[in-house]
Structure formats: structure tokens, C-alpha cells
Write a protein that holds these residues in place. Sequence first.
Motif, mmCIF file in Angstrom:
data_model
loop_
_atom_site.group_PDB
_atom_site.id
_atom_site.type_symbol
_atom_site.label_atom_id
_atom_site.label_comp_id
_atom_site.label_asym_id
_atom_site.label_seq_id
_atom_site.Cartn_x
_atom_site.Cartn_y
_atom_site.Cartn_z
ATOM 1 N N TYR A 1 44.130 34.782 33.861
ATOM 2 C CA TYR A 1 43.507 34.074 34.973
ATOM 3 C C TYR A 1 42.335 33.294 34.410
ATOM 4 O O TYR A 1 41.776 33.653 33.376
ATOM 5 C CB TYR A 1 42.985 35.058 36.031
ATOM 6 C CG TYR A 1 44.067 35.685 36.874
ATOM 7 C CD1 TYR A 1 44.378 35.165 38.116
ATOM 8 C CD2 TYR A 1 44.768 36.791 36.428
ATOM 9 C CE1 TYR A 1 45.372 35.735 38.909
ATOM 10 C CE2 TYR A 1 45.763 37.371 37.198
ATOM 11 C CZ TYR A 1 46.056 36.841 38.439
ATOM 12 O OH TYR A 1 47.037 37.411 39.203
ATOM 13 N N ASP B 1 36.750 31.575 36.635
ATOM 14 C CA ASP B 1 36.288 31.530 38.025
ATOM 15 C C ASP B 1 37.126 32.430 38.912
ATOM 16 O O ASP B 1 36.592 33.145 39.772
ATOM 17 C CB ASP B 1 36.315 30.092 38.562
ATOM 18 C CG ASP B 1 35.254 29.212 37.906
ATOM 19 O OD1 ASP B 1 34.305 29.767 37.319
ATOM 20 O OD2 ASP B 1 35.381 27.972 37.982
ATOM 21 N N GLU B 2 38.435 32.411 38.718
ATOM 22 C CA GLU B 2 39.330 33.246 39.512
ATOM 23 C C GLU B 2 39.094 34.731 39.220
ATOM 24 O O GLU B 2 39.061 35.557 40.139
ATOM 25 C CB GLU B 2 40.790 32.871 39.224
ATOM 26 C CG GLU B 2 41.779 33.526 40.158
ATOM 27 C CD GLU B 2 43.202 33.058 39.912
ATOM 28 O OE1 GLU B 2 44.074 33.433 40.713
ATOM 29 O OE2 GLU B 2 43.452 32.336 38.927
ATOM 30 N N ALA C 1 37.623 37.613 41.773
ATOM 31 C CA ALA C 1 38.373 38.856 41.992
ATOM 32 C C ALA C 1 37.490 40.079 41.741
ATOM 33 O O ALA C 1 37.571 41.075 42.468
ATOM 34 C CB ALA C 1 39.605 38.889 41.093
ATOM 35 N N LEU D 1 43.989 42.542 41.442
ATOM 36 C CA LEU D 1 44.900 41.460 41.080
ATOM 37 C C LEU D 1 46.250 42.069 40.730
ATOM 38 O O LEU D 1 46.332 43.238 40.320
ATOM 39 C CB LEU D 1 44.355 40.689 39.871
ATOM 40 C CG LEU D 1 43.090 39.868 40.116
ATOM 41 C CD1 LEU D 1 42.533 39.365 38.800
ATOM 42 C CD2 LEU D 1 43.388 38.699 41.050
#
Length: 193
Positions: free
Chosen positions: A87, A90-91, A95, A107
Motif C-alpha cells: 500500500y 498515505d493509505e 489505515a 487491511l
Amino acid sequence: MNTSLYMIRHAVSPYVHGQERNRGLSEQGAADARRVKEILKNEEIAHFVSSPYARAIATMQPLAEEAGEEIILYEGLRERAFLNREYGDDELLAAIRRSFEDEGYKLEGGESNNEAEERAVPIIKRLLREYAGSKIAIGTHGNIMAIIMNYYDKSYGFDFLMSTTKPDIYKLEFAGKKLVRVQRLWGPESGTV
């Protein structure tokens, strides 16, 4: 007599995809591990335990060698598993933030805060029971350290995690099973940032 846990977050370790368990420390990380030893060598730590990940062990190794003690590895103290695929930063950060707000969130292919807590906190409880009144150093990682500390005091959440450094040291004092004091030992006062 209180029991003290010294949570030692690992020093800088260059990220290598697929090498979560085996990656070592950078040159700066190795120098910082020696600084960890200097900060803690007079604390009279009697027991040394760690995540089985190389970077956590390497950060504690100089201190354990100074004390003439072996490091006992606990699989349950490994870093929280996030995912099975890559990922973006930022993602991933979003999370992690969400996982502290919703402890069951994870995730795909990862591990929730609840799941990580369920494997790590029983080890902490065991250490507090078996080594009551002692001083114990724990080689750890940022996320699992924050999850453990959050179990005992909810103020240690996402913002706390984001404020930590590599390495970092927190002394947790327990009266029996109750956390009574937390002191950061790594920082400007120890000649580091």
C-alpha cells in the motif's frame, strides 16, 4: 516493590520488501543501539526479552551483552502484521489511524489492533507475574508498543505512535498489574532526538 518494563523501540532499519523478519539496522541504527546501551546500562535490568525480528534484537544486543544476559525471544511480541500486499504510505497511515479508532479494523491480509493485543498483552502479563519486582527490557516495534501501552492507558494511541522515534525508550512502572508511571528515556535530555 514496583516492576519496571523498558520498552525499547528498534533503531533505524532500512525497509526491504519481504524482509520484515530479517532486516538489520542501518549504520545510524547500530550507533543508536550503542547509545541505548549507554542510557540504560546503569538501570540494573535483570531480564531481556524481544520480538524475534532482527532489528529489535540488534537494538537490544549491546545492552544485553553489557549485562551478560541472553535475550529471550517471544513470537507474540513481533510487529503487527499490516497486509499481504503493498500500500502507499498515505493509505497505510490512514489505515493505522483508523485501527486505533476501531480496534477491530484491519487491511486485507493484515492484523487488527485487537488481534495484535490478544497475542502480545498475555506475554506482558506473564512477565509482570514471573519477574515481579524486577527490571525487564523489551525489544519492540512502534505499532505493537503503542498497542500494548494503549491496553494499560488509552492515552497511548495513534498520536502517541506518531510521536515516537527510532529508537525510542519508555520506562513503564507497574504496581502489581497496574501501570502507575511512564517515563520517556530517549530524547533531547539523553543527547538524542
